[in-house]
Design an enzyme around this catalytic site. Structure first.
Site, PDB file in Angstrom:
ATOM      1  N   LYS A  52       2.033  -9.656 -26.898  1.00 22.88           N
ATOM      2  CA  LYS A  52       2.105  -8.204 -26.666  1.00 22.88           C
ATOM      3  C   LYS A  52       0.912  -7.498 -27.306  1.00 22.88           C
ATOM      4  O   LYS A  52       0.268  -6.649 -26.683  1.00 22.88           O
ATOM      5  CB  LYS A  52       3.410  -7.634 -27.231  1.00 22.88           C
ATOM      6  CG  LYS A  52       4.654  -8.061 -26.473  1.00 22.88           C
ATOM      7  CD  LYS A  52       5.909  -7.561 -27.167  1.00 22.88           C
ATOM      8  CE  LYS A  52       7.173  -8.051 -26.472  1.00 22.88           C
ATOM      9  NZ  LYS A  52       8.388  -7.576 -27.159  1.00 22.88           N
ATOM     10  N   ALA A  72       6.326  -6.486 -31.823  1.00 21.72           N
ATOM     11  CA  ALA A  72       7.517  -7.148 -32.353  1.00 21.72           C
ATOM     12  C   ALA A  72       8.280  -7.763 -31.189  1.00 21.72           C
ATOM     13  O   ALA A  72       8.175  -7.300 -30.050  1.00 21.72           O
ATOM     14  CB  ALA A  72       8.401  -6.155 -33.101  1.00 21.72           C
ATOM     15  N   ASP A  73       9.030  -8.791 -31.494  1.00 23.61           N
ATOM     16  CA  ASP A  73       9.891  -9.385 -30.476  1.00 23.61           C
ATOM     17  C   ASP A  73      11.123  -9.966 -31.157  1.00 23.61           C
ATOM     18  O   ASP A  73      11.042 -10.473 -32.278  1.00 23.61           O
ATOM     19  CB  ASP A  73       9.160 -10.482 -29.695  1.00 23.61           C
ATOM     20  CG  ASP A  73       9.908 -10.820 -28.421  1.00 23.61           C
ATOM     21  OD1 ASP A  73       9.786 -10.041 -27.443  1.00 23.61           O
ATOM     22  OD2 ASP A  73      10.647 -11.817 -28.397  1.00 23.61           O
ATOM     23  N   THR A  74      12.247  -9.859 -30.447  1.00 20.31           N
ATOM     24  CA  THR A  74      13.523 -10.325 -30.976  1.00 20.31           C
ATOM     25  C   THR A  74      14.152 -11.319 -30.021  1.00 20.31           C
ATOM     26  O   THR A  74      14.172 -11.090 -28.806  1.00 20.31           O
ATOM     27  CB  THR A  74      14.496  -9.131 -31.157  1.00 20.31           C
ATOM     28  OG1 THR A  74      13.899  -8.185 -32.047  1.00 20.31           O
ATOM     29  CG2 THR A  74      15.829  -9.580 -31.726  1.00 20.31           C
TER      30      THR A  74
END
Length: 196
Positions: A52, A72-74
């Site tokens: 990203k 950010a990534d979850t």
């Protein structure tokens, strides 16, 4: 404070930046979030967050000075299975049934690009979430709220799904999608001070 580019359209991540009084603007990254089996489960959020950040950097004009880009990534993991955002209500229901009466892990990676140093750093937060046993009526009630749309694992801990969560071990902001301690730690390490 210098403005940060947030490589995410997540309202929750924006709320956290506002809470910390960090000026930001949003640029949506255009990436393929398909993951190959070659990427280890715990590495998926960092891999996607880095993608990203990189996509946003490369979308800007070459002559533009870039100071900070935050991504950010979850992902949610249970017994080696990854739960992303449900494609439809049926998949959201299946996720909730699998979480019912059990514990799963939420992993969120924070990636920060420092334009002055041309350096990208990251942090990973991991939180265990235990759901109570859910009845068919509770599952249907939650699905009817529509909160499952666009949420990893098909639920939002900061809203009505909190009714079902018996225990959290770790950071609630990790589950929300932007772990505050890890964010603060990575900003401080890179010389971005919130204490202004």
């Amino acid at each position: 404070m210098e403005p940060i580019i947030l490589a995410s359209a997540s309202p929750r991540r924006q709320e956290i930046l506002k809470l910390l009084n960090i000026p930001f603007r949003v640029i949506m990254p255009n990436i393929d979030e398909t993951i190959t089996a070659a990427v280890d489960t715990e590495e998926i959020p960092e891999f996607l967050a880095r993608e990203k950040v990189s996509a946003v950097i490369h979308s800007l004009p070459p002559q533009q000075e870039i100071q900070w880009v935050l991504g950010a990534d979850t992902v949610i993991e249970k017994n080696g299975k990854i739960y992303g955002k449900p494609e439809d209500e049926a998949q959201a229901e299946a996720f909730l049934r699998e979480f019912s009466g059990s514990t799963h892990n939420v992993l969120t990676a924070v990636v920060l690009y420092n334009g002055r140093k041309k350096l990208t750093t990251s942090r990973l937060a991991k939180t265990s979430v235990t759901f109570t046993e859910l009845s068919d009526e509770e599952i249907q009630w939650y699905l009817d709220t529509g909160e499952w749309h666009g949420a990893a694992g098909g639920y939002r801990i900061q809203s009505l799904a909190s009714c079902f969560i018996r225990k959290i071990e770790g950071s609630q902001s990790c589950v929300t999608g932007l772990p505050i301690f890890e964010l603060y730690d990575i900003l401080k390490e890179q010389g971005y001070s919130l204490l202004v």
